[in-house]
Design an enzyme around this catalytic site. Structure first.
Site, short mmCIF file in Angstrom:
data_model
loop_
_atom_site.label_atom_id
_atom_site.label_comp_id
_atom_site.label_asym_id
_atom_site.label_seq_id
_atom_site.Cartn_x
_atom_site.Cartn_y
_atom_site.Cartn_z
N HIS A 137 0.99 -1.11 -0.34
CA HIS A 137 -0.08 -0.69 0.00
C HIS A 137 0.69 1.56 0.56
O HIS A 137 2.29 1.86 0.43
CB HIS A 137 -0.06 -0.07 1.49
CG HIS A 137 -1.58 1.14 1.74
ND1 HIS A 137 -1.99 2.19 1.49
CD2 HIS A 137 -3.17 1.60 0.95
CE1 HIS A 137 -2.73 2.66 2.23
NE2 HIS A 137 -3.45 1.77 1.60
N ASP A 214 3.29 -5.01 7.84
CA ASP A 214 2.12 -3.50 7.51
C ASP A 214 0.50 -4.83 7.93
O ASP A 214 0.59 -5.68 7.02
CB ASP A 214 2.17 -3.00 6.42
CG ASP A 214 0.65 -2.39 5.84
OD1 ASP A 214 -0.54 -2.53 6.78
OD2 ASP A 214 0.59 -1.47 5.03
N GLN A 217 -4.38 -5.60 6.77
CA GLN A 217 -4.98 -5.62 6.38
C GLN A 217 -5.79 -6.70 7.33
O GLN A 217 -6.16 -8.17 6.38
CB GLN A 217 -4.90 -6.16 4.72
CG GLN A 217 -5.60 -4.99 4.33
CD GLN A 217 -6.83 -4.08 4.16
OE1 GLN A 217 -8.20 -4.92 4.65
NE2 GLN A 217 -7.26 -3.08 3.96
N LYS A 240 -9.92 -0.65 10.85
CA LYS A 240 -10.03 -1.98 9.99
C LYS A 240 -10.30 -2.99 10.31
O LYS A 240 -10.41 -4.07 10.19
CB LYS A 240 -8.69 -2.00 8.73
CG LYS A 240 -8.60 -1.04 7.52
CD LYS A 240 -7.56 -1.14 7.27
CE LYS A 240 -7.24 -0.05 6.34
NZ LYS A 240 -8.35 0.18 4.43
N CYS A 378 -4.87 2.81 -2.78
CA CYS A 378 -3.70 3.52 -2.57
C CYS A 378 -2.61 2.04 -2.77
O CYS A 378 -1.79 2.06 -1.96
CB CYS A 378 -3.95 3.73 -1.18
SG CYS A 378 -5.17 5.31 -1.03
#
Ligand code: PLP
Length: 421
Positions: A137, A214, A217, A240, A378
């Site tokens: 991202h 990261d 998600q 999220k 993104c």
């Protein structure tokens, strides 16, 4: 029984989760959009919030609102205790060894920028490399580009294959003694690919690099245990993970956080301030300058508690069943190209349809009450890798049903016929 309840009941029969109960926890799912029941499949952008989270925010502002850490009065003491409890809740959720390893941030983006400016910028020089993957991202690309501009370090990108899976041999071959940091996405928001993060950490550590994952998600879709993963930093966003916007988490190993300088100055991150010199606070407060998003932290803890009370394996199986059903329907749509078909995926389906602009598709599906996302997500380099300006993306969360999948694709087929034929 209305159609929606009948659908939920039918889906409940095919899922181990009590979907009717779960859906009743999310008030927004009862909404209608343009006269149709809302079908919300834009969960990779943000998840909906259960009433347990909404009520936590209301309770805080109704009964507990006060600034934290500095007050001697009762309200401030209660708010401080609740906020620090929230930190311990996050610690348990990610299985960090120490609550001091949990830094509250505005979200994943701020967490990555914190590491970029506070860990990488002071350490790196022109001989150093930062290795990322082609799945990232923008928020796990641009902060490193900025550090490279600031330090002269080089950004190196490990490629992916045509299915959207990381090429692990190439990743391993790019690691060398100059690699100081590996920053990799746990789950790709654009394609749904799950990266083999434990292997990434193992290889990176063997090469002497520090690893940031990261987890924006991944936090409520994949198992999350920072000690088992062995990563040095892990970032995720509250919104999220069924929590509020404007709050997120940076997990960092205590020894690393302790050695890092603060990146923002202000209240709370200091012990003593003199005009000649200031003494910084201990971790994690050293990285939490100014009044934080107190309600957000409490709401995030409520979200994580809500999620942790569910059967995680059943959630994963349910989301996987949704993905399988959606993928099967997608294969039958003329001109539809699935973008991202890695063997290990979460419930994200990205696609383009010949002769249909994704934005038109998204706009027309909205008339059916269906919320999908369209565009570059993104992740422009991912779009470039697949030669498309953008995709349409359906992304699931635990409250989605198999009937919703059918309804999305029934509507999509109608819309496609309207636009193409
Ligand atoms: N990383 C990934 C993989 C994402 O999907 C997102 C948001 O879409 C981010 C980072 C940025 O998260 P936030 O905007 O909450 O900071």
């Amino acid at each position: 029984m209305n159609t929606m309840n009948a659908n939920v009941a039918a889906s409940a029969a095919t899922s181990e989760l009590d979907l009717a109960r779960i859906r009743a926890d999310f008030p927004i799912l009862a909404r209608e959009i343009k006269g149709k029941p809302l079908i919300y499949v834009d969960n990779a952008a943000t998840t909906q919030k259960p009433r347990q989270v909404i009520e936590r925010l209301t309770h805080y502002y109704t009964h507990e609102n006060a600034n934290i850490h500095r007050g001697v009065h009762t309200l401030s003491g209660e708010a401080t205790a609740a906020y620090e409890d929230a930190r311990r809740c996050v610690q348990r959720f990610v299985n960090a060894a120490d609550e001091r390893e949990i830094v509250f941030t505005r979200g994943t983006t701020e967490a990555v920028n914190l590491v970029a400016q506070s860990w990488a910028r002071p350490q790196l020089g022109p001989d150093d490399e930062i290795l990322i993957t082609a799945l990232e991202h923008h928020s796990n690309i641009v902060p490193w580009q900025m550090v490279c501009e600031q330090t002269g370090a080089r950004l190196v990108v490990a490629p992916i294959d045509d299915d959207g899976a990381l090429l692990m041999d190439e990743f391993a071959a790019l690691l060398n003694e100059r690699t100081r940091l590996v920053a990799a996405v746990h789950v790709s928001n654009a394609l749904g690919t799950v990266n083999p993060v434990a292997e990434i950490v193992r290889l990176a550590h063997a090469a002497g690099a520090v690893v940031l994952l990261d987890g924006a998600q991944a936090s409520v879709h994949e198992p999350l245990d920072v000690q088992a993963l062995g990563c040095d930093f892990y970032a995720f966003s509250g919104h999220k993970a069924f929590g509020p916007t404007g709050v997120g988490v940076l997990y960092g190993r205590a020894a690393l956080l302790e050695a890092m300088p603060p990146w923002q100055g202000g209240g709370d991150m200091i012990k003593v301030v003199r005009f000649s010199h200031s003494e910084y606070n201990d971790i994690p407060y050293k990285f939490e300058a100014g009044t934080p998003n107190i309600a957000g932290g409490l709401g995030l803890a409520a979200a994580l508690d809500y999620f942790a009370a569910l059967d995680f394996d059943a959630v994963q199986r349910h989301e996987h069943a949704l993905l399988e059903a959606a993928t099967a329907r997608a294969h039958a749509v003329p001109g539809l190209r699935i973008i991202g078909s890695a063997a290990h995926k979460v419930g994200v389906l990205s696609f383009s349809i010949e002769g249909v602009h994704p934005q038109d598709l998204g706009t027309l599906l909205d008339h059916h009450g269906i919320a999908i996302r369209t565009g570059h997500h993104c992740a422009m380099p991912v779009m470039e890798r697949f030669g498309v300006p953008g995709t349409a993306r359906v992304s699931f969360a635990l409250y989605n049903t198999l009937e919703e999948v059918e309804q999305v694709f029934d509507a999509l087929e109608k819309v496609r016929t309207m636009l193409v034929d």
